[in-house]
Enzyme design. Structure first.
Site, mmCIF file in Angstrom:
data_model
loop_
_atom_site.group_PDB
_atom_site.id
_atom_site.type_symbol
_atom_site.label_atom_id
_atom_site.label_comp_id
_atom_site.label_asym_id
_atom_site.label_seq_id
_atom_site.Cartn_x
_atom_site.Cartn_y
_atom_site.Cartn_z
ATOM 1 N N TYR A 121 4.310 15.327 -0.166
ATOM 2 C CA TYR A 121 2.909 14.985 -0.487
ATOM 3 C C TYR A 121 2.447 15.513 -1.842
ATOM 4 C CZ TYR A 121 1.245 19.273 2.184
ATOM 5 O OH TYR A 121 0.991 20.524 2.677
ATOM 6 N N GLU A 122 1.308 15.018 -2.279
ATOM 7 C CA GLU A 122 0.813 15.267 -3.647
ATOM 8 C C GLU A 122 1.815 14.822 -4.708
ATOM 9 O OE1 GLU A 122 -2.172 15.893 -4.143
ATOM 10 O OE2 GLU A 122 -2.689 16.487 -2.111
#
Lengths: 563, 563
Positions: free
Chosen positions: B421-422
């Protein structure tokens, strides 16, 4: 994407890379003709793809559970098990005298890989049974063979291995399960065992436990341990399951993965058992079972890697984003390295199986030594590749990989047990550098000779690849000399990275053969392995040489964060 | 074993390795005196250890769930969140004008690491809120700041980031959520968003969604995207949560880990939203939020690595088998390498935060460029170390590591999201070699100069270590030249291994400083990193140079197993 059994890749390896021909040329395995091999691979592949793979998710979503003291298997597992049993796959390489097909281990290992790739949790059941069959073939008396082997081979009964106890993990010598003679030629077994794979189920009619226990006059440590056959139901005079034995499943473990495989805590409460092999000779029989299982576990790693890679590649190919993400350089890099490592690990496992078969057929001690040397490498590298590729599969899926419904995470959770069970990979590495190199490294050097001969032979055709393999083998030879000359603790500290480096050189060797014998795609894959994977040896060999002193000098407090 | 926040290690780094002193010497951060820093680390560490760590298992066993359209958090999470909010930790580095403490990001990052190590799933809530605070501080108008910032900083409300849509993963430009002006100065937002972390909860009174959407005249692709504040409850005239907005949680994802963090599928159904920043300027604001979060996610990796390592070391130390298994060479090797990597990743993350603070305080573009360069490295290396060490933690536990009750498996399952994620780590690597090296590699070369200067300065004191770091930096410099001179596709193919190699050289640099400034244990740990971890660069740099051609040439069919 649905798993598709890698029949072509296995067939190519058995044809051209680690040929089955020398095995089939022996009297013992004369039946393993090319036609038979092709038929077996194709039939087993079909079953794995069509019958077993659809069950894989069931086990994860609906784990085996304990109901009123009995294990209830995951949906469809009984049918899947029946398909394996009815196909004759359990006894593929078992003794024909007791109903086995007597075919090479190499074929059995190949078939097992396909079953494990389709449904790891279910395949554990026949894998353990095959280990038990092997142990009984080598160590049981004739009456026990007559009674148990046909049932195990047919799948009517299955086999387990009862080794670990709550207070003693890898330290088998510390076990406290007792066996007392009951005056009727049998024994009463009392104690608790943990981590018992498929310790109970409803997929067939009886579960046969091979249990390590100590007789009253058994010495402390591993020398005082004996092995006993302790069936769930005592066979009656017709060899049918009769009275229930005094044993029970206390609980099932809640595990990270392989939820479809019931991992039992077993309690033996004066259960009746029959001695297998001589008194105090239990470890030898158990090692027979474990050695067979180690190669099998290595192939489980390969199997799940194959399945995870197929799914990741399919996902990457389908993703519309920026075109197919399979054309994205970093994604393609991950997939390509994964494919190259799967090939290497599969070839190593099949090479180990081939050596086992030649040892069986010819009793040549060289073949025995070769199989013994390759076993820890096949186990450790195969399972590490399994984890690495399944992890890569999650990453290729991006956010979807972390969501359970895609199945990518299940592969990672399932395969994560393989570097642990049947002897952790750390234990495999110790086995390699201590026991398997107790010949002064002779077997290692002979393998390196073979690899360098292979590189020389390839020099004209593909000079760059051949050179790289030769150089890597030469560097490994130097590291091997260092290992041999090192003290035991230094050797132990370097064992794991040394094993990894050896595996990559073996993998490069088999890739080079594949490049020479195969098509353009094989050449390209070999080049990817040699260019991208083999150079990791530099890091591992630096660590293999680093020894124990710096680790010893680091204060314990450093690990807890108080450095 | 219970997690113990690594206060001493962080304090040592901020004292001697990546000193906070230059930050505290600026007018902007003059309040960050040594006494304040010590008090903050100790107080946050106490909360993490005593209040948050005991909640970690709750989230795994009792995941957040959806009941009648509302998220019900895991047991104890509301109390844990209240402790974070009441401690003032959410606004530690937020603008004092709106209730923040205005302290350096570096401190915030350190505190966040401790909260994440204690309870990752819960820490995600304030992490996202902090990103939203940052985005509003930079892009919102004064009225919105006045209304939202105090509530977000106090924890009465929390913030989310609504970016991903079902049909568009990392390809934000493909989003289809619409925003229509409603004639009242606000907008109606319609569309579905997935992977919304803490998209709803019962730990506080309102959830503020920052939502990317396209205005009717928005161009296709990322240039036509705007950002909107879409609160769950519309603030009334007193700034209290009033009427419910037209949005709902459709479902929660069933994930591999971080079960205590509700990952929502959100549906916006003509929900009222307020424009943040200018029309079609949404990506800039979202990047502010994501950049802050990227460093935070990198530290999450470090955090879970620390926790997993502590537990593995404690387990190894307690195991009676063959004495303590922490004295077993291979186990000790794993623990020592893990500890050395955790230190390296932590120092890199704190160095990135330090550069951010100096950029904020001095507006020096060099500091901005340095922070921008270090961010993808901190994110990718930190999270990879997180996975590697958590995986090692499972292995050190042996069979017990695979059983969920020990918690070792939870660390691995939880941390596995962080490389995804990110922005996946692959995307971080692309960011590094394309955007962050679009200066012709100038920033990279300046960092390498600094590292080589450090090695030269250490030459007299510890010649071997200094030499190894200098050589590794020189080799990396050559590889950097190659990367710069390569075509874009070759560069992309080498991006990930190049990033890994850069991270290790940075890590070795910080270890060398620690060895000079710290005690004997620090010297030994530095030596372990340089001897055992840094040599892995050889493999990665070989791959970084390998380019795209061989990957391109491999037929797609090879991935599916038909090579």
């Amino acid at each position: 994407m649905a798993y598709r059994a890698p029949v072509e890749d296995i067939a190519f390896i058995l044809q051209s890379v680690v040929p089955l021909a020398p095995v089939a040329a022996t009297a013992r395995f004369a039946e393993a003709t090319p036609d038979t091999v092709a038929a077996i691979l194709s039939e087993a592949g079909r079953m794995a793809t069509e019958v077993l793979a659809p069950l894989n998710r069931n086990g994860d979503l609906t784990p085996a559970r304990l109901e009123n003291g009995a294990v209830r298997s995951s949906p469809g597992y009984a049918e899947g098990f029946a398909a394996i049993a009815e196909g004759g796959w359990i006894g593929l390489s078992a003794d024909p005298e007791h109903g086995g097909a007597g075919l090479p281990q190499t074929l059995n290992v190949a078939v097992s890989e396909m079953m494990a790739g389709a449904c790891l949790a279910l395949q554990l059941n026949p894998l353990l049974t095959q280990g038990q069959i092997e142990a009984l073939q080598h160590h049981a008396d004739e009456a026990m063979k007559q009674l148990y082997l046909p049932k195990l081979i047919s799948g009517e009964w299955n086999g387990t291995m009862n080794l670990t106890e709550p207070q003693a993990g890898s330290d088998v010598g510390a076990l406290s399960t007792r066996a007392e003679p009951d005056g009727e030629g049998t024994y009463r077994i009392t104690g608790q065992k943990i981590f018992i794979t498929w310790g109970d189920s409803d997929v067939n009619e009886n579960t046969c436990h091979l249990v390590l226990a100590r007789l009253p006059d058994g010495a402390r440590g591993t020398r005082g341990i004996s092995l006993f056959m302790v069936p769930k139901y005592l066979p009656d005079e017709n060899g049918r399951p009769g009275v229930a034995n005094s044993l029970k499943v206390v609980s099932l473990e809640h595990k990270m993965g392989i939820h479809g495989s019931p991992t039992c805590v077993m309690s033996f409460e004066g259960a009746r058992g029959w001695l297998v092999g001589g008194e105090h000779k239990g470890m030898a029989a158990m090692f027979t079972m474990m050695n067979a299982a180690r190669l099998g576990v290595g192939m489980q790693g390969v199997a799940v890697a194959e399945a995870a890679l197929q799914q990741a590649a399919a996902y990457a190919g389908e993703r519309a984003q920026m075109g197919s993400i399979a054309r994205h350089p970093d994604v393609r890099r991950m997939l390509a390295c994964g494919r190259a490592e799967v090939f290497a690990a599969r070839a190593i496992g099949l090479a180990c199986a081939q050596a086992l078969d030649l040892a069986t057929a010819t009793s040549d001690p060289e073949c025995t030594a070769r199989a013994a040397f390759l076993t820890p490498i096949a186990k450790s590298y195969g399972t590490d590749v399994g984890c690495r590729v399944a992890d890569m599969g999650v990453q290729v899926h991006g956010g979807m990989g972390y969501i359970e419904e895609t199945g990518a995470a299940q592969y990672l959770r399932d395969v994560r047990i393989t570097p642990i069970y049947e002897g952790t990979n750390g234990i495999q590495a110790i086995d390699l550098v201590l026991r398997k190199m107790s010949d002064g490294g002779e077997m290692a050097f002979r393998l390196l000779d073979e690899i360098m001969d292979g590189a020389k032979a390839a020099q004209g055709e593909m000079p760059d690849l051949a050179r790289a393999v030769w150089d890597a083998a030469e560097t490994l030879r130097e590291a091997t000399v260092t290992m041999i000359e090192s003290g035991q603790t230094d050797r132990l500290a370097g064992a794991m990275p040394y094993l990894n480096a050896f595996a990559r050189v073996l993998g490069a060797h088999y890739h080079l053969i594949a490049a020479r014998k195969g098509d353009e795609a094989r050449k390209r894959l070999a080049s990817i392995f040699v260019t991208r994977v083999l150079p990791r040896n530099a890091g591992d060999l630096a660590e293999a040489r680093a020894g124990w002193a710096d680790l010893d000098a680091l204060p314990d407090a450093a690990f807890a964060g108080a450095a």
